[in-house]
Motif scaffolding. Structure first.
Motif, PDB file in Angstrom:
ATOM      1  N   ALA A 158     -10.247 -29.869   2.198  1.00  0.00           N
ATOM      2  CA  ALA A 158     -11.144 -30.946   2.638  1.00  0.00           C
ATOM      3  C   ALA A 158     -12.538 -30.384   2.923  1.00  0.00           C
ATOM      4  N   LEU A 159     -12.582 -29.207   3.564  1.00  0.00           N
ATOM      5  CA  LEU A 159     -13.875 -28.588   3.865  1.00  0.00           C
ATOM      6  C   LEU A 159     -14.600 -28.186   2.582  1.00  0.00           C
ATOM      7  N   LEU A 160     -13.836 -27.645   1.626  1.00  0.00           N
ATOM      8  CA  LEU A 160     -14.461 -27.250   0.358  1.00  0.00           C
ATOM      9  C   LEU A 160     -15.054 -28.469  -0.343  1.00  0.00           C
ATOM     10  N   ARG A 161     -14.332 -29.599  -0.266  1.00  0.00           N
ATOM     11  CA  ARG A 161     -14.882 -30.821  -0.869  1.00  0.00           C
ATOM     12  C   ARG A 161     -16.176 -31.202  -0.159  1.00  0.00           C
ATOM     13  N   ARG A 162     -16.149 -31.041   1.169  1.00  0.00           N
ATOM     14  CA  ARG A 162     -17.316 -31.423   1.967  1.00  0.00           C
ATOM     15  C   ARG A 162     -18.547 -30.596   1.593  1.00  0.00           C
ATOM     16  N   VAL A 163     -18.352 -29.308   1.285  1.00  0.00           N
ATOM     17  CA  VAL A 163     -19.509 -28.492   0.895  1.00  0.00           C
ATOM     18  C   VAL A 163     -19.700 -28.477  -0.623  1.00  0.00           C
ATOM     19  N   GLY A 164     -18.936 -29.344  -1.309  1.00  0.00           N
ATOM     20  CA  GLY A 164     -19.133 -29.523  -2.743  1.00  0.00           C
ATOM     21  C   GLY A 164     -18.578 -28.418  -3.612  1.00  0.00           C
ATOM     22  N   PRO A 186     -15.527 -14.247  -4.001  1.00  0.00           N
ATOM     23  CA  PRO A 186     -16.958 -14.295  -3.680  1.00  0.00           C
ATOM     24  C   PRO A 186     -17.834 -13.719  -4.790  1.00  0.00           C
ATOM     25  N   SER A 187     -17.358 -12.640  -5.445  1.00  0.00           N
ATOM     26  CA  SER A 187     -18.194 -12.028  -6.488  1.00  0.00           C
ATOM     27  C   SER A 187     -18.383 -12.951  -7.682  1.00  0.00           C
ATOM     28  N   GLN A 188     -17.582 -14.005  -7.754  1.00  0.00           N
ATOM     29  CA  GLN A 188     -17.732 -14.941  -8.881  1.00  0.00           C
ATOM     30  C   GLN A 188     -18.586 -16.142  -8.504  1.00  0.00           C
ATOM     31  N   LEU A 189     -19.104 -16.144  -7.264  1.00  0.00           N
ATOM     32  CA  LEU A 189     -19.885 -17.286  -6.798  1.00  0.00           C
ATOM     33  C   LEU A 189     -21.356 -16.906  -6.664  1.00  0.00           C
ATOM     34  N   SER A 190     -22.219 -17.910  -6.820  1.00  0.00           N
ATOM     35  CA  SER A 190     -23.656 -17.669  -6.592  1.00  0.00           C
ATOM     36  C   SER A 190     -23.892 -17.532  -5.089  1.00  0.00           C
ATOM     37  N   GLY A 191     -25.065 -17.039  -4.721  1.00  0.00           N
ATOM     38  CA  GLY A 191     -25.388 -16.886  -3.308  1.00  0.00           C
ATOM     39  C   GLY A 191     -25.255 -18.194  -2.532  1.00  0.00           C
ATOM     40  N   GLY A 192     -25.760 -19.260  -3.119  1.00  0.00           N
ATOM     41  CA  GLY A 192     -25.698 -20.549  -2.442  1.00  0.00           C
ATOM     42  C   GLY A 192     -24.260 -21.016  -2.246  1.00  0.00           C
ATOM     43  N   GLN A 193     -23.442 -20.782  -3.283  1.00  0.00           N
ATOM     44  CA  GLN A 193     -22.029 -21.159  -3.167  1.00  0.00           C
ATOM     45  C   GLN A 193     -21.329 -20.317  -2.115  1.00  0.00           C
ATOM     46  N   GLN A 194     -21.648 -19.011  -2.101  1.00  0.00           N
ATOM     47  CA  GLN A 194     -21.030 -18.138  -1.094  1.00  0.00           C
ATOM     48  C   GLN A 194     -21.382 -18.605   0.308  1.00  0.00           C
ATOM     49  N   GLN A 195     -22.647 -18.980   0.510  1.00  0.00           N
ATOM     50  CA  GLN A 195     -23.044 -19.389   1.855  1.00  0.00           C
ATOM     51  C   GLN A 195     -22.373 -20.699   2.230  1.00  0.00           C
ATOM     52  N   ARG A 196     -22.140 -21.555   1.260  1.00  0.00           N
ATOM     53  CA  ARG A 196     -21.445 -22.812   1.577  1.00  0.00           C
ATOM     54  C   ARG A 196     -19.986 -22.536   1.929  1.00  0.00           C
ATOM     55  N   VAL A 197     -19.369 -21.581   1.234  1.00  0.00           N
ATOM     56  CA  VAL A 197     -17.998 -21.196   1.611  1.00  0.00           C
ATOM     57  C   VAL A 197     -18.003 -20.619   3.030  1.00  0.00           C
ATOM     58  N   ALA A 198     -19.039 -19.819   3.333  1.00  0.00           N
ATOM     59  CA  ALA A 198     -19.116 -19.224   4.668  1.00  0.00           C
ATOM     60  C   ALA A 198     -19.241 -20.304   5.742  1.00  0.00           C
ATOM     61  N   ILE A 199     -19.983 -21.357   5.429  1.00  0.00           N
ATOM     62  CA  ILE A 199     -20.096 -22.460   6.392  1.00  0.00           C
ATOM     63  C   ILE A 199     -18.733 -23.125   6.571  1.00  0.00           C
ATOM     64  N   ALA A 200     -18.032 -23.330   5.441  1.00  0.00           N
ATOM     65  CA  ALA A 200     -16.690 -23.924   5.526  1.00  0.00           C
ATOM     66  C   ALA A 200     -15.764 -23.024   6.345  1.00  0.00           C
ATOM     67  N   VAL A 260     -27.790 -25.290   0.333  1.00  0.00           N
ATOM     68  CA  VAL A 260     -27.268 -24.860   1.635  1.00  0.00           C
ATOM     69  C   VAL A 260     -27.868 -25.708   2.755  1.00  0.00           C
ATOM     70  N   LEU A 261     -29.177 -25.938   2.683  1.00  0.00           N
ATOM     71  CA  LEU A 261     -29.808 -26.784   3.696  1.00  0.00           C
ATOM     72  C   LEU A 261     -29.199 -28.186   3.666  1.00  0.00           C
ATOM     73  N   GLY A 262     -28.857 -28.654   2.454  1.00  0.00           N
ATOM     74  CA  GLY A 262     -28.235 -29.970   2.326  1.00  0.00           C
ATOM     75  C   GLY A 262     -26.942 -30.052   3.114  1.00  0.00           C
ATOM     76  N   VAL A 263     -26.106 -29.003   2.968  1.00  0.00           N
ATOM     77  CA  VAL A 263     -24.835 -28.978   3.688  1.00  0.00           C
ATOM     78  C   VAL A 263     -25.091 -28.938   5.197  1.00  0.00           C
ATOM     79  N   MET A 264     -26.103 -28.169   5.603  1.00  0.00           N
ATOM     80  CA  MET A 264     -26.397 -28.065   7.035  1.00  0.00           C
ATOM     81  C   MET A 264     -26.902 -29.396   7.598  1.00  0.00           C
ATOM     82  N   LYS A 265     -27.703 -30.081   6.788  1.00  0.00           N
ATOM     83  CA  LYS A 265     -28.233 -31.379   7.204  1.00  0.00           C
ATOM     84  C   LYS A 265     -27.091 -32.353   7.453  1.00  0.00           C
ATOM     85  N   GLN A 266     -26.168 -32.356   6.499  1.00  0.00           N
ATOM     86  CA  GLN A 266     -25.027 -33.244   6.572  1.00  0.00           C
ATOM     87  C   GLN A 266     -24.186 -32.904   7.809  1.00  0.00           C
ATOM     88  N   LEU A 267     -24.077 -31.611   8.103  1.00  0.00           N
ATOM     89  CA  LEU A 267     -23.324 -31.167   9.272  1.00  0.00           C
ATOM     90  C   LEU A 267     -24.008 -31.645  10.553  1.00  0.00           C
TER      91      LEU A 267
END
Ligand code: ATP
Ligand code: MG
Lengths: 284, 254
Positions: free
Chosen positions: B132-138, B147-161, B188-195
């Motif tokens: 559910a959290l992963l869906r929330r951060v898209g 993590p090595s297969q994700l972009s920086g922005g994706q990694q940070q969104r996983v970290a937020i999740a 990333v800012l988008g996810v934070m805004k939503q949070l």
């Protein structure tokens, strides 16, 4: 396509050219020299005072086979003990508790600072120091009965190995980014849980190559246990040549077995390395 | 109303150097507070004091009325055990500048690690919550990626999740977008805004003044280990009272 057409701006058109193979004369020369040297050595051995039929006869003799099995059992058991001790001691070395740090440093100092063969002899002759050993009031036994060649070899090799392994492990733990430890703390992990779940799995990737090295060293170091009557492969070979005087032949037998074991270990190490490179190897 | 986080007269030295000088700050439930200031002004240090990655030399921090790191008894402070500190940390999630995802675990494993190993929740439940959290951060489609297969922005969104998976009372962000390529900052800012909209209490160190203006309830400007100015985002960013704040904002914009 021998002539390069000039391009519009005057540069020759190289797009159709192939890259010629280089000749590498030096490589051919060195290879030839090495082959000659090998042939000379081979000829010397073939003509030397070696009865190859004895090598053939004893290479798979039951005593030798039992010896190599004992060698492997001891190497695996001592390495297991060594890794267990090494992990604990490495963690103690990095602990904030100065008592633990000192104990760990003292252990490494003591067991790296004395010859392995001396340690083996000490363990084996422990009965001279402590005729009976045990836990007061609970259990006791005569040291000569307890300290079999197997146990003495296991303790001697394992505890010595632990001292070296602890340094390998410490290097591994230090190689993991401090941010990993902080991220583990941030999700509420304690020190030990962070080590077990987060830090150690990442350290393993770094420590497997040196540990493989250590293990290969240990396989051969088990031969020292022959001095305390542990029946590993060198000890078996010695027993045979005491009887039949075929010293070189039996040493060759033992040597071939060590080579075989070590050759099998290398691909095993590769498998382990791949297992612990999870998540990292994929991208590189 | 009592603040969720109360920071009182917190000082911190690194050797001779004083990184925090008697800092006091309140963060109320549901509030988004942005910490801004020059490099070296002590923003990270303050944040790390709140989740006890660094311990303050003096002063106190209370989370939901509970003193962090110490127990007061007979007029003295006694340091809490590591286990107690670990328990207190559960109340606040942390998002790091350099993500600090666990590289040997997939995105999903990163997220369920805390819930399963620390909070002892059932793996199946934790997995559902993590999805559910992963869906929330898209990032629902990246559950199995390392993590090595994700972009920086994706990694940070996983970290937020991962931080949210612990159901914290507040989330601390330490420059969550400064390690990112400019085109990845927005996601990333988008996810934070939503949070922030969902009512999460957030304490955010950031250089993104646009984000602060838009999302923050309050902006705090720090310089050389002290809070120089603090107030509603509009006031501090548009009409700062202090000359130092004005100089900083002018330099940031220009
Ligand atoms: N572990 C440490 N040892 C010594 N000095 C430190 C340590 N951590 C921080 N400092 C010093 O404390 C001061 C404040 O550091 P801090 O990281 O809090 O600044 P910051 O405001 O987060 O800066 P930045 O915007 O660059 O991240 C700096 O001068 C830094 O050099
Ligand atoms: Mg910082």
């Amino acid at each position: 396509m021998s002539r390069s057409e000039a391009l519009a701006d005057g540069f020759p058109d190289l797009s159709g050219h192939r890259i010629a193979r280089q000749a590498h004369w030096g490589r051919w020369l060195t290879a030839a020299i090495i082959v000659v040297i090998l042939l000379a050595i081979g000829r010397a051995f073939a003509r030397g005072q070696i009865e190859w039929s004895f090598v053939e006869r004893f290479i798979a003799a039951p005593v030798i086979l039992r010896g190599i099995v004992n060698t492997m059992v001891m190497a695996v058991a001592a390495m297991t003990l060594g890794i267990a001790l090494g992990v604990v001691v490495a963690i103690m070395r990095l602990s904030p508790n100065p008592v633990l740090r000192t104990v760990a440093a003292g252990y490494t100092w003591l067991f790296r600072g004395t010859p392995l063969i001396l340690q083996l002899l000490l363990w084996f002759n422990l009965a001279l120091v402590f005729p009976t050993i045990g836990i007061p009031g609970l259990w006791s036994a005569r040291a000569v009965d307890v300290m079999t060649p197997f146990l003495a070899a296991l303790l001697g090799l394992g505890i010595n190995q632990g001292a070296y392994t602890s340094e390998v492990m410490r290097a591994g733990l230090l190689s993991v980014d401090i941010g990993q430890y902080e991220a583990a703390q941030a999700i509420g992990m304690g020190r030990l849980q962070a080590l077990r779940r987060i830090i150690l799995p990442q350290a393993m990737r770094v420590v497997i190559p040196p540990l493989g090295n250590e293990f290969i060293g240990l396989v051969k170091a088990t031969s020292l246990a022959s001095v305390i009557q542990y029946p590993e492969v060198l000890h078996s070979a010695e027993n045979i040549y005491y009887a039949n005087s075929r010293v070189i032949e039996l040493l060759i037998v033992a040597g071939l077995w060590y080579l075989l074991v070590v050759s099998i270990l290398t691909p095993l190490q590769m498998l382990l390395e791949r297992r612990f490179a999870r998540g990292i190897a994929r991208s590189r | 109303m009592k603040p969720l986080v109360a920071i009182r007269q917190v000082s911190k030295h690194f050797g001779e150097f004083q990184a925090l000088k008697q800092v006091s700050l309140d963060v109320f439930e549901g509030e988004v507070v942005c910490l801004i200031g020059q490099s070296g002004s002590g923003k990270t240090t303050l944040l790390r004091c709140v989740n006890q990655l660094t311990s303050a030399d003096s002063g106190g921090i209370w989370l939901d009325g509970e003193l962090l790191g110490f127990r007061e008894q007979d007029g003295r402070l006694h340091r809490l055990s590591e286990r107690e500190i670990a328990r207190q940390r559960l109340a606040c999630g942390m998002v790091f500048q350099r993500f600090n995802l666990f590289p040997h675990m997939t995105a999903l494993e990163n997220i369920i690690e805390g819930p399963v190993q620390v909070q002892k929740r059932k793996p199946a439940e934790a997995r559902d919550a993590a999805m559910a959290l992963l869906r929330r951060v898209g990032l629902a489609d990246k559950a199995g990626s390392y993590p090595s297969q994700l972009s920086g922005g994706q990694q940070q969104r996983v970290a937020i999740a991962r931080a949210l998976a612990m159901t914290p009372r507040l989330v601390l962000f330490d420059e969550p977008t400064s390690a990112l390529d400019p085109e990845l900052v927005g996601e990333v800012l988008g996810v934070m805004k939503q949070l922030a909209t969902s009512g999460m209490t957030m304490l955010v160190v950031t250089h993104e003044l646009g984000f602060a203006r838009e999302v923050a309830d309050r902006v705090v400007y720090m310089d050389q280990g002290v809070i120089v100015e603090s107030g509603p985002a509009g006031e501090v960013l548009r009409a700062p009272r202090e000359a130092r704040t004005r100089a900083f904002l002018a330099a940031e914009v220009g």
